[in-house]
Design an enzyme around this catalytic site. Structure first.
Site, PDB file in Angstrom:
ATOM      1  N   HIS A   1      -7.789  -0.553   2.246  1.00  0.00           N
ATOM      2  CA  HIS A   1      -7.079  -1.203   1.155  1.00  0.00           C
ATOM      3  C   HIS A   1      -7.045  -0.190   0.024  1.00  0.00           C
ATOM      4  O   HIS A   1      -8.094   0.244  -0.466  1.00  0.00           O
ATOM      5  CB  HIS A   1      -7.780  -2.480   0.738  1.00  0.00           C
ATOM      6  CG  HIS A   1      -7.698  -3.566   1.760  1.00  0.00           C
ATOM      7  ND1 HIS A   1      -8.011  -4.870   1.493  1.00  0.00           N
ATOM      8  CD2 HIS A   1      -7.303  -3.550   3.058  1.00  0.00           C
ATOM      9  CE1 HIS A   1      -7.833  -5.607   2.571  1.00  0.00           C
ATOM     10  NE2 HIS A   1      -7.405  -4.813   3.543  1.00  0.00           N
TER      11      HIS A   1
ATOM     12  N   HIS B   1       0.812  -1.219   0.000  1.00  0.00           N
ATOM     13  CA  HIS B   1       0.000   0.000   0.000  1.00  0.00           C
ATOM     14  C   HIS B   1       0.846   1.269   0.000  1.00  0.00           C
ATOM     15  O   HIS B   1       0.455   2.281   0.571  1.00  0.00           O
ATOM     16  CB  HIS B   1      -0.924   0.011   1.226  1.00  0.00           C
ATOM     17  CG  HIS B   1      -1.976  -1.051   1.210  1.00  0.00           C
ATOM     18  ND1 HIS B   1      -2.716  -1.391   2.334  1.00  0.00           N
ATOM     19  CD2 HIS B   1      -2.420  -1.853   0.208  1.00  0.00           C
ATOM     20  CE1 HIS B   1      -3.567  -2.359   2.014  1.00  0.00           C
ATOM     21  NE2 HIS B   1      -3.408  -2.646   0.726  1.00  0.00           N
TER      22      HIS B   1
END
Length: 597
Positions: A566, A522
């Site tokens: 996410h 991420h």
């Protein structure tokens, strides 16, 4: 090669460098503008080449075996990880990392988007203003698998229908969901009936970007065959690298392209704007190769400076991951068995090929996730050493301390010698990390990968996050709900035969983390968005790269806050926001077309 070299004689209105999650969406949206030409450049392969991308249950093998579809980028040795170097993976194909991710769709807390608005001085980034955009992206299926209705009650006002991305709970739940939820509740984590409605704190069912048993991602949602057929002004060029943005003075006027299969190079000119969407590593690298970045760094590589922009490649933020793994009763299905036993995999593939059912349509399409608030974290010495604004940020009631996933099968425990045994993983995504990494040039050669230094665990508070998250996960495994399920820990801190006797001493836990921490997939903020008063801002809230003209940047590198989610949703949202700005500039063309319909 002829198609590639013929580009040298062409000029496009828009050139998009990067065909990943944001870039694919942008290309699709801009292609709706009449009498506009768009060139989309992707370094990797086209979509539909590797069919396993669409099979939800193949995501495990994708990340370990599909080398053609991945960027594999080493980090520098990490001081806090005992000198280990990690390999960062990203999608290298149309659709980018949305083609290789775990398919879980988690928006995170509303507070993160409100913070985004605060840091950029743009109210358009507030939760109430981005929620309609997120709803417009999705075709949400609210049905919950039979028997699990008590764990999920989607908020109708938070979800959309008819959008390009299929989002669902899955047709059938993976094994162990109810046990995990019961264990979390037993340890004081409340039930969250819709973790995508702005307050994810608690435990509940996850949402997945899957529809009709297939991965729904940027390529098939936005750049499918029908879209391309209708998009007369769109040219998609794959296996082509954008080596350099070309400037006349401060204005971006074209790009220099490298065709990977042939080694040919061409220059392509741009009439209106170039848009970077090469990701958190590719975009800062391309900016610096083109002369936009910190002066001292560019000059050290002999690169002429177009604009001295200090923040390029700085402020890298990321989640990080550590797993705790357990041997469980062997009658519980294990995802990994499919990839150990060729007969099981063949059976699963045959069933999936027939009607998109079976194990490959269950694993990767459903699951459960906990977003706890860990009280011990806020009582720690490291927390009290933080400044007051940071403490207030972390204490915000809808901002979770961490994320804990249930996964069927081990992640690191070597179980190939035990193909008939079953395992579960509790995957810990460490959030709100304060360490800031860097992306810099290895050389002035575009073929060289950038130097990546995430500086994992560099900040003392990040080490405390890791310790307390591991302890929280151990507490969950010690719940009575797991008494008849877990037999022993096989990968964890102070490994013991009985879960209840695990030594969770801080030093033991931290040593385990140092040896096993991995990337969170991420990475963001390497070209962060900010106000004109932010000396490290690289783009403004409308995606203009500061210090130059005719150049925007729209991908995860612009995120100014490490969102507790996410990040694929960030990438879609960024692409959508940028597209709306550009479409607004051509509203007269669109209105003319609509009036003729």
């Amino acid at each position: 090669m002829d198609r590639f070299t013929s580009l040298a004689s062409r000029e496009f209105d828009y050139i998009i460098c990067g065909g990943g999650t944001s870039g694919s969406l942008l290309a699709s949206r801009l292609s709706k503008i009449p009498n506009i030409t768009i060139l989309l450049i992707e370094a990797g392969r086209d979509s539909s080449i590797a069919s396993d991308v669409l099979v939800p249950g193949k995501y495990i093998s994708q990340l370990s075996e599909d080398h053609d579809g991945l960027w594999e980028m080493p980090t520098v040795p990490q001081e806090q990880l005992n000198g280990r170097s990690l390999t960062f993976l990203r999608g290298k194909q149309i659709g980018g990392s949305s083609a290789v991710n775990y398919m879980a769709l988690a928006r995170g807390p509303a507070a993160d988007y409100d913070e985004w608005a605060k840091l950029t001085g743009d109210e358009g980034w507030k939760w109430d203003n981005v929620l309609p955009l997120m709803k417009g992206l999705e075709n949400f299926d609210p049905r919950v698998p039979e028997g699990y209705e008590k764990f999920a009650v989607p908020d109708p006002g938070s979800h959309g229908a008819g959008g390009p991305l299929a989002i669902s709970f899955g047709e059938q739940m993976v094994p162990g969901v109810e046990t995990f939820i019961d264990a979390c509740k037993e340890k004081g984590i409340q039930l969250c009936l819709d973790n995508n409605a702005g307050d994810p704190v608690g435990v509940g069912l996850a949402h997945f970007n899957v529809g009709n048993g297939q991965r729904s991602y940027a390529a098939n949602a936005f750049l499918g065959a029908e879209v391309r057929r209708k998009a007369k002004g769109l040219t998609v060029l794959t296996r082509t690298v954008c080596d350099k943005i070309l400037f006349e003075g401060k204005k971006a006027t074209g790009v220099e392209l490298f065709h990977v299969p042939t080694g040919e190079k061409v220059r392509v000119d741009c009439r209106q704007e170039i848009i970077l969407a090469a990701g958190a590593f590719g975009s800062p690298q391309l900016l610096m190769l083109s002369g936009v970045g910190p002066r001292h760094h560019l000059e050290s590589h002999g690169i002429p400076v177009v604009a001295d922009v200090l923040g390029v490649g700085q402020n890298a933020l990321d989640h990080s991951v550590v797993t705790i793994e357990y041997k469980v009763r062997s009658d519980l299905p294990d995802h990994n068995r499919l990839f150990i036993n060729p007969l099981l995999l063949a059976e699963a593939e045959a069933r999936y090929s027939k009607d998109r059912t079976g194990p490959l349509a269950v694993f990767g399409t459903s699951g459960t996730v906990a977003f706890p608030k860990i009280k011990q974290l806020y009582e720690s010495r490291e927390f009290h050493a933080l400044d007051t604004p940071t403490q207030a940020y972390l204490l915000e009631k809808t901002r979770p301390s961490a994320e804990i996933w249930l996964a069927a099968g081990p992640s690191f425990y070597a179980n190939k010698a035990h193909p008939n045994e079953s395992f579960v993983t509790h995957e810990l995504l460490l959030q709100n990390n304060l360490s800031k990494g860097t992306v810099s040039l290895r050389s002035s050669n575009p073929r060289d990968l950038p130097v990546i230094d995430p500086k994992f665990l560099d900040h003392p508070f990040d080490r405390r996050i890791a310790i307390e998250t591991v302890k929280e996960a151990v507490r969950i495994a010690q719940a009575t709900a797991y008494d008849t399920v877990i037999e022993k820990m096989v990968h964890g801190p102070g490994k013991q035969s009985k879960v209840a006797n695990i030594d969770v001493d801080d030093e033991v836990v931290l040593n385990f983390v140092r040896e096993n921490l991995g990337q969170g997939y991420h990475t963001m903020a390497t070209c962060r968005m900010g106000t004109k008063h932010d000396p490290l801002a690289v783009v403004d809230s409308e995606f203009h790269v500061v210090g130059v003209e005719g150049l925007r940047l729209a991908d995860l590198s612009v995120c100014p806050v490490l969102t507790c989610n996410h990040t694929q949703i960030n990438a879609y949202l960024i692409g959508e926001k940028c597209a709306k700005i550009l479409l607004g500039m051509h509203s007269f063309r669109l209105e003319t077309v609509e009036s003729k319909l």
